[in-house]
Design a protein around this motif. Structure first.
Motif, PDB file in Angstrom:
ATOM      1  N   ASP A  37      34.155  77.858  60.991  1.00 51.17           N
ATOM      2  CA  ASP A  37      33.309  78.153  59.867  1.00 51.17           C
ATOM      3  C   ASP A  37      32.157  79.526  60.093  1.00 51.17           C
ATOM      4  O   ASP A  37      32.112  80.235  59.517  1.00 51.17           O
ATOM      5  N   GLU A  38      31.879  79.528  61.357  1.00 45.84           N
ATOM      6  CA  GLU A  38      30.948  80.749  61.756  1.00 45.84           C
ATOM      7  C   GLU A  38      31.756  81.795  61.946  1.00 45.84           C
ATOM      8  O   GLU A  38      31.326  82.939  61.635  1.00 45.84           O
ATOM      9  N   ILE A  39      33.201  81.726  62.421  1.00 42.84           N
ATOM     10  CA  ILE A  39      33.813  83.175  62.418  1.00 42.84           C
ATOM     11  C   ILE A  39      34.024  83.521  61.003  1.00 42.84           C
ATOM     12  O   ILE A  39      33.880  84.687  60.715  1.00 42.84           O
ATOM     13  N   LYS A  40      34.504  82.563  60.184  1.00 45.16           N
ATOM     14  CA  LYS A  40      34.619  82.933  58.798  1.00 45.16           C
ATOM     15  C   LYS A  40      33.351  83.759  58.013  1.00 45.16           C
ATOM     16  O   LYS A  40      33.681  84.703  57.304  1.00 45.16           O
ATOM     17  N   ALA A  41      32.140  83.363  58.476  1.00 45.34           N
ATOM     18  CA  ALA A  41      31.090  83.631  57.889  1.00 45.34           C
ATOM     19  C   ALA A  41      30.497  84.990  58.259  1.00 45.34           C
ATOM     20  O   ALA A  41      29.736  85.889  57.797  1.00 45.34           O
ATOM     21  N   ALA A  42      30.963  85.368  59.531  1.00 45.66           N
ATOM     22  CA  ALA A  42      30.500  86.561  60.003  1.00 45.66           C
ATOM     23  C   ALA A  42      31.089  87.790  59.580  1.00 45.66           C
ATOM     24  O   ALA A  42      32.374  87.686  59.277  1.00 45.66           O
ATOM     25  N   ASP A  43      30.441  88.891  59.603  1.00 42.68           N
ATOM     26  CA  ASP A  43      31.118  90.421  59.041  1.00 42.68           C
ATOM     27  C   ASP A  43      32.123  90.612  60.250  1.00 42.68           C
ATOM     28  O   ASP A  43      33.126  91.473  59.726  1.00 42.68           O
ATOM     29  N   ASN A  44      31.852  90.475  61.471  1.00 35.41           N
ATOM     30  CA  ASN A  44      32.591  91.177  62.330  1.00 35.41           C
ATOM     31  C   ASN A  44      32.344  90.486  63.764  1.00 35.41           C
ATOM     32  O   ASN A  44      31.292  89.730  64.121  1.00 35.41           O
ATOM     33  N   VAL A  45      32.946  90.991  64.651  1.00 35.31           N
ATOM     34  CA  VAL A  45      32.820  90.147  66.017  1.00 35.31           C
ATOM     35  C   VAL A  45      31.537  90.749  66.867  1.00 35.31           C
ATOM     36  O   VAL A  45      30.961  89.777  67.422  1.00 35.31           O
ATOM     37  N   GLU A  46      31.082  91.914  66.464  1.00 35.86           N
ATOM     38  CA  GLU A  46      29.877  92.638  67.055  1.00 35.86           C
ATOM     39  C   GLU A  46      28.821  91.822  66.303  1.00 35.86           C
ATOM     40  O   GLU A  46      27.947  91.595  67.329  1.00 35.86           O
ATOM     41  N   GLN A  47      28.715  91.516  65.157  1.00 37.87           N
ATOM     42  CA  GLN A  47      27.832  90.692  64.629  1.00 37.87           C
ATOM     43  C   GLN A  47      27.643  89.392  65.425  1.00 37.87           C
ATOM     44  O   GLN A  47      26.268  88.779  65.742  1.00 37.87           O
ATOM     45  N   MET A  48      28.612  88.631  65.672  1.00 39.82           N
ATOM     46  CA  MET A  48      28.705  87.359  66.488  1.00 39.82           C
ATOM     47  C   MET A  48      27.928  87.201  67.634  1.00 39.82           C
ATOM     48  O   MET A  48      27.176  86.460  68.272  1.00 39.82           O
ATOM     49  N   ILE A  49      28.387  88.547  68.485  1.00 38.96           N
ATOM     50  CA  ILE A  49      27.774  88.881  69.846  1.00 38.96           C
ATOM     51  C   ILE A  49      26.302  89.187  69.799  1.00 38.96           C
ATOM     52  O   ILE A  49      25.612  88.719  70.417  1.00 38.96           O
ATOM     53  N   GLN A  50      25.909  89.905  68.735  1.00 46.17           N
ATOM     54  CA  GLN A  50      24.514  90.412  68.661  1.00 46.17           C
ATOM     55  C   GLN A  50      23.473  89.070  68.584  1.00 46.17           C
ATOM     56  O   GLN A  50      22.466  89.073  69.088  1.00 46.17           O
ATOM     57  N   PHE A  51      24.046  88.302  67.458  1.00 47.27           N
ATOM     58  CA  PHE A  51      23.242  87.070  67.127  1.00 47.27           C
ATOM     59  C   PHE A  51      23.582  86.114  67.986  1.00 47.27           C
ATOM     60  O   PHE A  51      22.978  84.800  67.549  1.00 47.27           O
ATOM     61  N   LYS A  52      24.436  86.047  68.884  1.00 50.66           N
ATOM     62  CA  LYS A  52      24.845  85.106  69.858  1.00 50.66           C
ATOM     63  C   LYS A  52      25.356  83.680  69.051  1.00 50.66           C
ATOM     64  O   LYS A  52      24.958  82.600  69.436  1.00 50.66           O
ATOM     65  N   ILE A  53      26.170  84.046  67.974  1.00 48.47           N
ATOM     66  CA  ILE A  53      26.847  82.896  67.301  1.00 48.47           C
ATOM     67  C   ILE A  53      27.758  82.320  68.233  1.00 48.47           C
ATOM     68  O   ILE A  53      28.488  82.843  68.677  1.00 48.47           O
ATOM     69  N   GLY A  54      27.542  80.966  68.361  1.00 49.02           N
ATOM     70  CA  GLY A  54      28.457  80.304  69.303  1.00 49.02           C
ATOM     71  C   GLY A  54      28.488  80.781  70.649  1.00 49.02           C
ATOM     72  O   GLY A  54      29.405  80.542  71.259  1.00 49.02           O
ATOM     73  N   ARG A  55      27.251  81.688  71.102  1.00 43.41           N
ATOM     74  CA  ARG A  55      27.667  81.930  72.450  1.00 43.41           C
ATOM     75  C   ARG A  55      28.722  83.081  72.606  1.00 43.41           C
ATOM     76  O   ARG A  55      29.345  83.119  73.662  1.00 43.41           O
ATOM     77  N   CYS A  56      29.186  83.791  71.551  1.00 35.46           N
ATOM     78  CA  CYS A  56      30.261  84.494  71.460  1.00 35.46           C
ATOM     79  C   CYS A  56      30.093  85.447  72.529  1.00 35.46           C
ATOM     80  O   CYS A  56      29.136  86.200  72.591  1.00 35.46           O
ATOM     81  N   HIS A  57      31.221  86.040  73.397  1.00 35.38           N
ATOM     82  CA  HIS A  57      31.114  87.052  74.254  1.00 35.38           C
ATOM     83  C   HIS A  57      32.537  87.468  74.576  1.00 35.38           C
ATOM     84  O   HIS A  57      33.479  86.728  74.493  1.00 35.38           O
ATOM     85  N   PRO A  58      32.581  88.704  75.127  1.00 31.45           N
ATOM     86  CA  PRO A  58      33.928  89.404  75.506  1.00 31.45           C
ATOM     87  C   PRO A  58      34.212  88.641  76.957  1.00 31.45           C
ATOM     88  O   PRO A  58      33.284  88.606  77.653  1.00 31.45           O
ATOM     89  N   LEU A  59      35.473  88.738  77.012  1.00 33.38           N
ATOM     90  CA  LEU A  59      35.966  88.124  78.352  1.00 33.38           C
ATOM     91  C   LEU A  59      36.419  89.425  79.150  1.00 33.38           C
ATOM     92  O   LEU A  59      36.696  90.647  78.698  1.00 33.38           O
ATOM     93  N   LYS A  60      36.451  89.127  80.377  1.00 35.86           N
ATOM     94  CA  LYS A  60      36.840  90.355  81.416  1.00 35.86           C
ATOM     95  C   LYS A  60      38.373  90.053  82.202  1.00 35.86           C
ATOM     96  O   LYS A  60      38.781  88.950  81.994  1.00 35.86           O
ATOM     97  N   GLY A  61      38.644  90.851  83.036  1.00 31.61           N
ATOM     98  CA  GLY A  61      39.800  90.780  83.903  1.00 31.61           C
ATOM     99  C   GLY A  61      40.949  90.687  83.101  1.00 31.61           C
ATOM    100  O   GLY A  61      41.256  91.245  82.193  1.00 31.61           O
ATOM    101  N   SER A  62      41.750  89.677  83.378  1.00 32.72           N
ATOM    102  CA  SER A  62      43.087  89.613  82.775  1.00 32.72           C
ATOM    103  C   SER A  62      43.118  89.050  81.244  1.00 32.72           C
ATOM    104  O   SER A  62      43.969  89.058  80.611  1.00 32.72           O
ATOM    105  N   ARG A  63      41.884  88.598  81.011  1.00 36.14           N
ATOM    106  CA  ARG A  63      41.439  88.493  79.405  1.00 36.14           C
ATOM    107  C   ARG A  63      40.644  89.294  78.781  1.00 36.14           C
ATOM    108  O   ARG A  63      40.070  89.223  77.855  1.00 36.14           O
ATOM    109  N   LYS A  64      40.702  90.802  79.256  1.00 34.64           N
ATOM    110  CA  LYS A  64      40.047  91.833  78.452  1.00 34.64           C
ATOM    111  C   LYS A  64      40.608  92.011  77.385  1.00 34.64           C
ATOM    112  O   LYS A  64      41.592  91.744  76.950  1.00 34.64           O
ATOM    113  N   ASN A  65      39.684  92.388  76.258  1.00 30.96           N
ATOM    114  CA  ASN A  65      40.197  92.377  74.961  1.00 30.96           C
ATOM    115  C   ASN A  65      40.007  91.108  74.136  1.00 30.96           C
ATOM    116  O   ASN A  65      40.489  90.900  73.002  1.00 30.96           O
TER     117      ASN A  65
END
Length: 98
Positions: A37-65
Motif C-alpha cells: 500500500d505504501e509503494i502504491k501511494a508513493a509517487d516514486n522511489v526517491e520519495q520513499m527514500i526521502q521520507f524513509k517510508i518503510g525504511r526504503c533504501h538502495p542496495l549495494k554490491g550484487s544487488r545494485k539497482n
C-alpha cells in the motif's frame, strides 16, 4: 507508483492475505500488505527514500539497482524501479539477504 511482480507466486503472496499468512504468518502478511500500500501511494522511489517510508533504501554490491523496504526482521521486500518519469516498482522477492 504502479506495481508489477517478477512471478505469479510473489504476486499471490503480495495480493492475497490468505496466501501470505500461510507462507509467512499473520503478522508478516499484514506487514507485506502495508508495504505494498505504501509503494502504491508513493509517487516514486526517491520519495520513499526521502521520507524513509518503510525504511526504503538502495542496495549495494550484487544487488545494485535494487531497493528494499523492511518487513518483520530480518525479512525485506526487494524491488527494482522501472522507468524514470513514470515509475513502476517491480517486486522481486521477500528475502533475508543479510
Amino acid at each position: 507508483m504502479k506495481i508489477t511482480y517478477k512471478s505469479k507466486s510473489i504476486e499471490k503472496v503480495c495480493t492475497n492475505a490468505n496466501v501470505a499468512s500461510k507462507k509467512y504468518g499473520y503478522d508478516m502478511a499484514g506487514k507485506i500488505q502495508q508495504r505494498i500500500d505504501e509503494i502504491k501511494a508513493a509517487d516514486n522511489v526517491e520519495q520513499m527514500i526521502q521520507f524513509k517510508i518503510g525504511r526504503c533504501h538502495p542496495l549495494k554490491g550484487s544487488r545494485k539497482n535494487q531497493y528494499a523496504v523492511d518487513l518483520i526482521h530480518p525479512k525485506r521486500l526487494v524491488f527494482i524501479k522501472i522507468g524514470s518519469e513514470i515509475q513502476i516498482a517491480n517486486i522481486i522477492e521477500i528475502v533475508d539477504y543479510h
